[in-house]
Design an enzyme around this catalytic site. Structure first.
Site, PDB file in Angstrom:
ATOM      1  N   TYR A 149      43.711  -1.444  -9.352  1.00  0.00           N
ATOM      2  CA  TYR A 149      44.389  -1.341 -10.657  1.00  0.00           C
ATOM      3  C   TYR A 149      43.389  -1.692 -11.778  1.00  0.00           C
ATOM      4  O   TYR A 149      43.258  -0.979 -12.772  1.00  0.00           O
ATOM      5  CB  TYR A 149      45.606  -2.274 -10.709  1.00  0.00           C
ATOM      6  CG  TYR A 149      46.233  -2.303 -12.081  1.00  0.00           C
ATOM      7  CD1 TYR A 149      45.993  -3.358 -12.958  1.00  0.00           C
ATOM      8  CD2 TYR A 149      47.008  -1.235 -12.544  1.00  0.00           C
ATOM      9  CE1 TYR A 149      46.517  -3.360 -14.238  1.00  0.00           C
ATOM     10  CE2 TYR A 149      47.532  -1.224 -13.830  1.00  0.00           C
ATOM     11  CZ  TYR A 149      47.284  -2.289 -14.669  1.00  0.00           C
ATOM     12  OH  TYR A 149      47.801  -2.282 -15.947  1.00  0.00           O
ATOM     13  N   ARG A 196      45.430 -15.202 -18.102  1.00  0.00           N
ATOM     14  CA  ARG A 196      45.845 -15.782 -19.391  1.00  0.00           C
ATOM     15  C   ARG A 196      47.252 -15.287 -19.774  1.00  0.00           C
ATOM     16  O   ARG A 196      48.048 -16.024 -20.335  1.00  0.00           O
ATOM     17  CB  ARG A 196      44.841 -15.388 -20.475  1.00  0.00           C
ATOM     18  CG  ARG A 196      45.172 -15.909 -21.867  1.00  0.00           C
ATOM     19  CD  ARG A 196      44.410 -15.169 -22.941  1.00  0.00           C
ATOM     20  NE  ARG A 196      44.792 -13.755 -23.025  1.00  0.00           N
ATOM     21  CZ  ARG A 196      44.118 -12.840 -23.729  1.00  0.00           C
ATOM     22  NH1 ARG A 196      43.027 -13.178 -24.357  1.00  0.00           N
ATOM     23  NH2 ARG A 196      44.534 -11.587 -23.764  1.00  0.00           N
ATOM     24  N   ARG A 206      56.526  -7.599 -15.905  1.00  0.00           N
ATOM     25  CA  ARG A 206      55.313  -7.068 -15.252  1.00  0.00           C
ATOM     26  C   ARG A 206      54.609  -8.172 -14.489  1.00  0.00           C
ATOM     27  O   ARG A 206      54.527  -9.309 -14.961  1.00  0.00           O
ATOM     28  CB  ARG A 206      54.352  -6.475 -16.290  1.00  0.00           C
ATOM     29  CG  ARG A 206      54.872  -5.194 -16.927  1.00  0.00           C
ATOM     30  CD  ARG A 206      53.804  -4.593 -17.770  1.00  0.00           C
ATOM     31  NE  ARG A 206      53.415  -5.567 -18.801  1.00  0.00           N
ATOM     32  CZ  ARG A 206      53.198  -5.243 -20.074  1.00  0.00           C
ATOM     33  NH1 ARG A 206      53.329  -4.011 -20.454  1.00  0.00           N
ATOM     34  NH2 ARG A 206      52.851  -6.161 -20.942  1.00  0.00           N
ATOM     35  N   PHE A 266      27.699  -6.123 -28.577  1.00  0.00           N
ATOM     36  CA  PHE A 266      28.966  -5.457 -28.254  1.00  0.00           C
ATOM     37  C   PHE A 266      29.433  -5.797 -26.842  1.00  0.00           C
ATOM     38  O   PHE A 266      30.619  -5.992 -26.589  1.00  0.00           O
ATOM     39  CB  PHE A 266      28.780  -3.946 -28.404  1.00  0.00           C
ATOM     40  CG  PHE A 266      29.916  -3.101 -27.914  1.00  0.00           C
ATOM     41  CD1 PHE A 266      29.804  -2.401 -26.721  1.00  0.00           C
ATOM     42  CD2 PHE A 266      31.107  -3.002 -28.626  1.00  0.00           C
ATOM     43  CE1 PHE A 266      30.851  -1.608 -26.251  1.00  0.00           C
ATOM     44  CE2 PHE A 266      32.156  -2.217 -28.160  1.00  0.00           C
ATOM     45  CZ  PHE A 266      32.027  -1.522 -26.978  1.00  0.00           C
TER      46      PHE A 266
HETATM   47  C1  LIG Z   1      30.576  -2.384 -20.365  1.00  0.00           C
HETATM   48  O1  LIG Z   1      31.951  -2.635 -20.609  1.00  0.00           O
HETATM   49  C2  LIG Z   1      32.322  -3.155 -21.843  1.00  0.00           C
HETATM   50  C3  LIG Z   1      31.387  -3.520 -22.834  1.00  0.00           C
HETATM   51  C4  LIG Z   1      31.861  -4.038 -24.067  1.00  0.00           C
HETATM   52  C5  LIG Z   1      33.236  -4.214 -24.321  1.00  0.00           C
HETATM   53  C6  LIG Z   1      34.152  -3.851 -23.330  1.00  0.00           C
HETATM   54  C7  LIG Z   1      35.633  -4.058 -23.541  1.00  0.00           C
HETATM   55  O2  LIG Z   1      35.835  -5.199 -24.402  1.00  0.00           O
HETATM   56  C8  LIG Z   1      37.116  -5.324 -25.022  1.00  0.00           C
HETATM   57  C9  LIG Z   1      37.189  -6.659 -25.756  1.00  0.00           C
HETATM   58  C10 LIG Z   1      38.488  -6.744 -26.539  1.00  0.00           C
HETATM   59  O3  LIG Z   1      39.125  -5.764 -26.839  1.00  0.00           O
HETATM   60  N1  LIG Z   1      38.922  -7.983 -26.854  1.00  0.00           N
HETATM   61  C11 LIG Z   1      40.171  -8.233 -27.567  1.00  0.00           C
HETATM   62  C12 LIG Z   1      40.732  -9.581 -27.190  1.00  0.00           C
HETATM   63  C13 LIG Z   1      41.683  -9.490 -26.037  1.00  0.00           C
HETATM   64  O4  LIG Z   1      42.073  -8.351 -25.662  1.00  0.00           O
HETATM   65  O5  LIG Z   1      42.033 -10.557 -25.524  1.00  0.00           O
HETATM   66  C14 LIG Z   1      39.924  -8.319 -29.046  1.00  0.00           C
HETATM   67  O6  LIG Z   1      38.904  -8.997 -29.389  1.00  0.00           O
HETATM   68  O7  LIG Z   1      40.762  -7.796 -29.798  1.00  0.00           O
HETATM   69  C15 LIG Z   1      38.224  -5.195 -23.996  1.00  0.00           C
HETATM   70  O8  LIG Z   1      38.837  -6.173 -23.589  1.00  0.00           O
HETATM   71  N2  LIG Z   1      38.508  -3.933 -23.552  1.00  0.00           N
HETATM   72  C16 LIG Z   1      39.730  -3.724 -22.735  1.00  0.00           C
HETATM   73  C17 LIG Z   1      39.450  -3.650 -21.189  1.00  0.00           C
HETATM   74  C18 LIG Z   1      39.018  -4.999 -20.655  1.00  0.00           C
HETATM   75  C19 LIG Z   1      40.756  -3.235 -20.512  1.00  0.00           C
HETATM   76  C20 LIG Z   1      38.376  -2.618 -20.891  1.00  0.00           C
HETATM   77  C21 LIG Z   1      37.779  -2.785 -23.978  1.00  0.00           C
HETATM   78  C22 LIG Z   1      38.474  -1.653 -24.382  1.00  0.00           C
HETATM   79  C23 LIG Z   1      37.777  -0.547 -24.889  1.00  0.00           C
HETATM   80  C24 LIG Z   1      36.385  -0.610 -24.996  1.00  0.00           C
HETATM   81 CL1  LIG Z   1      35.534   0.722 -25.656  1.00  0.00          CL
HETATM   82  C25 LIG Z   1      35.674  -1.742 -24.568  1.00  0.00           C
HETATM   83  C26 LIG Z   1      36.370  -2.819 -24.024  1.00  0.00           C
HETATM   84  C27 LIG Z   1      33.718  -3.322 -22.101  1.00  0.00           C
HETATM   85  O9  LIG Z   1      34.670  -2.893 -21.189  1.00  0.00           O
HETATM   86  C28 LIG Z   1      34.628  -3.310 -19.857  1.00  0.00           C
END
Ligand SMILES: COc1cccc([C@H]2O[C@H](CC(=O)N[C@@H](CC(=O)O)C(=O)O)C(=O)N(CC(C)(C)C)c3ccc(Cl)cc32)c1OC
Length: 348
Positions: A149, A196, A206, A266
């Site tokens: 998943y 979390r 869920r 990033f």
């Molecule tokens: C090489 O891989 C990565 C490198 C940099 C960043 C991310 C990853 O980081 C954010 C960071 C982010 O979105 N943080 C949120 C805080 C939170 O969600 O708790 C925010 O700061 O708003 C994140 O969470 N996700 C969502 C997934 C984990 C599902 C992929 C995400 C969604 C779309 C993109 Cl393009 C990127 C990411 C990566 O993805 C693995």
């Protein structure tokens, strides 16, 4: 960096980005010119998929059809979607999705191909999962289902970003070739969020924690948050954190391979926030009572520090030390956690 969007549709896309992702949008906006628009559009296309997957008011056949065809929808100029439930927080994005599609079609074809390929794989994975074809439906059985998943919803994002980095020329193809460590980048973030968000997800009906882990501690998943189950709940939480710690070495290898400063920031910022969150939730029964989050001040300090590998390693070492300090000798996973941390420590 002020986004000089020289056309209204591109400006609209960045407005959507800042609307849907708060703090992370600012990090995307700091990416170098060769990459910024591609990642912005990738993020909005992932957000579109997420909005459809998360909408519990959509009939399953309609949801499945949309998820499986989304990789083709992003090529259909003028397509908009207004069937989301009223409270779907990102529905404004899909109602005006044509601007995202127009800007996606303005990207270099090589970027479009990467993004469409990930949307195709992710849409199918989400659809299978929603249909319970992996027998998981809303409850995840085996640890292998948990990993699968998280691969669909997060690991594939790591794949896609690594490919975008390579296509942009800002990073080497080597980064894109190592699929396992790209997958781990997503697994680490997603699994930390799943720990979390225990209560938030439970309330929404869920369950993402694998039965193979929690069934060792309680009969029913919801028991974890009930009075009288504290010792079991803490042991279960440790078992979940142990599972997530396994991805740390891959994530550090991934970050050590990056050469472009804006790409490093990033990628490093979310990883650093995740290790801080993991330390916060470890042996912290508040997880079962409210949504625990690292304080704004700590988050800001972490963001400012995540600009080079030396600092990032020091931050990981600090939080791993924090976890060691909280590791309880009476916890059934005490030794496994000590060994997992020892392995990472000796290695970094
Ligand atoms: C090489 O891989 C990565 C490198 C940099 C960043 C991310 C990853 O980081 C954010 C960071 C982010 O979105 N943080 C949120 C805080 C939170 O969600 O708790 C925010 O700061 O708003 C994140 O969470 N996700 C969502 C997934 C984990 C599902 C992929 C995400 C969604 C779309 C993109 Cl393009 C990127 C990411 C990566 O993805 C693995």
């Amino acid at each position: 960096k002020k986004i000089i969007a020289n056309n209204p549709t591109k400006k609209k896309c960045y407005d959507f980005l800042f609307l849907t992702s708060r703090s992370f949008a600012a990090v995307i906006a700091e990416l170098d010119d060769e990459l910024r628009d591609a990642v912005c559009l990738f993020y909005l296309i992932l957000r579109g998929l997420d909005t459809i997957e998360d909408d519990m008011t959509l009939p399953l056949p309609r949801k499945t059809e949309l998820l499986r065809s989304f990789h083709k929808i992003i090529y259909q100029r003028g397509w908009n979607f207004d069937e989301n439930g009223p409270n779907e927080k990102d529905r404004v994005l899909l109602v005006d999705y044509q601007v995202v599609i127009d800007e996606f079609l303005a990207l270099k074809p090589a970027f479009q191909t990467v993004i469409a390929d990930i949307a195709h794989k992710m849409g199918d994975g989400m659809a299978d999962y929603a249909n319970g074809e992996h027998r998981v439906n809303t409850a995840i059985e085996k640890i292998s289902d948990f990993d699968l998943y998280c691969h669909y919803v997060a690991g594939l994002v790591g794949y896609g970003l690594s490919d975008l980095f390579a296509v942009s020329g800002l990073e080497s193809a080597e980064v894109a070739n190592s699929k396992k460590i790209s997958n781990s980048m997503g697994q680490f973030l997603q699994k930390t969020n799943i720990i979390r968000d225990y209560l938030e997800d439970l309330v929404d009906g869920r369950q993402f924690w694998p039965r193979e882990i929690w069934a060792n501690y309680v009969e029913d998943f919801a028991d974890l948050s009930k009075p009288g189950f504290e010792v079991k709940a803490q042991a279960c939480l440790s078992a979940m954190v142990l599972n997530v710690l396994e991805h740390v070495p891959d994530c550090l290898v991934y970050l050590s391979q990056l050469r472009n400063q804006s790409v490093f920031n990033f990628c490093a910022i979310p990883q650093v926030m995740a290790i801080a969150t993991l330390a916060l939730v470890f042996n912290n029964l508040e997880v079962y009572r409210r949504n625990v989050k690292i304080r704004k001040g700590e988050a800001v300090r972490l963001i400012l520090a995540s600009t080079n590998m030396g600092n990032v390693v020091a931050i990981f070492r600090y939080y791993l030390y924090d976890i060691s300090g909280k590791n309880d000798p009476l916890d059934p996973n005490f030794m496994k956690i000590s060994i997992a941390i020892g392995k990472i420590e000796q290695w970094i």
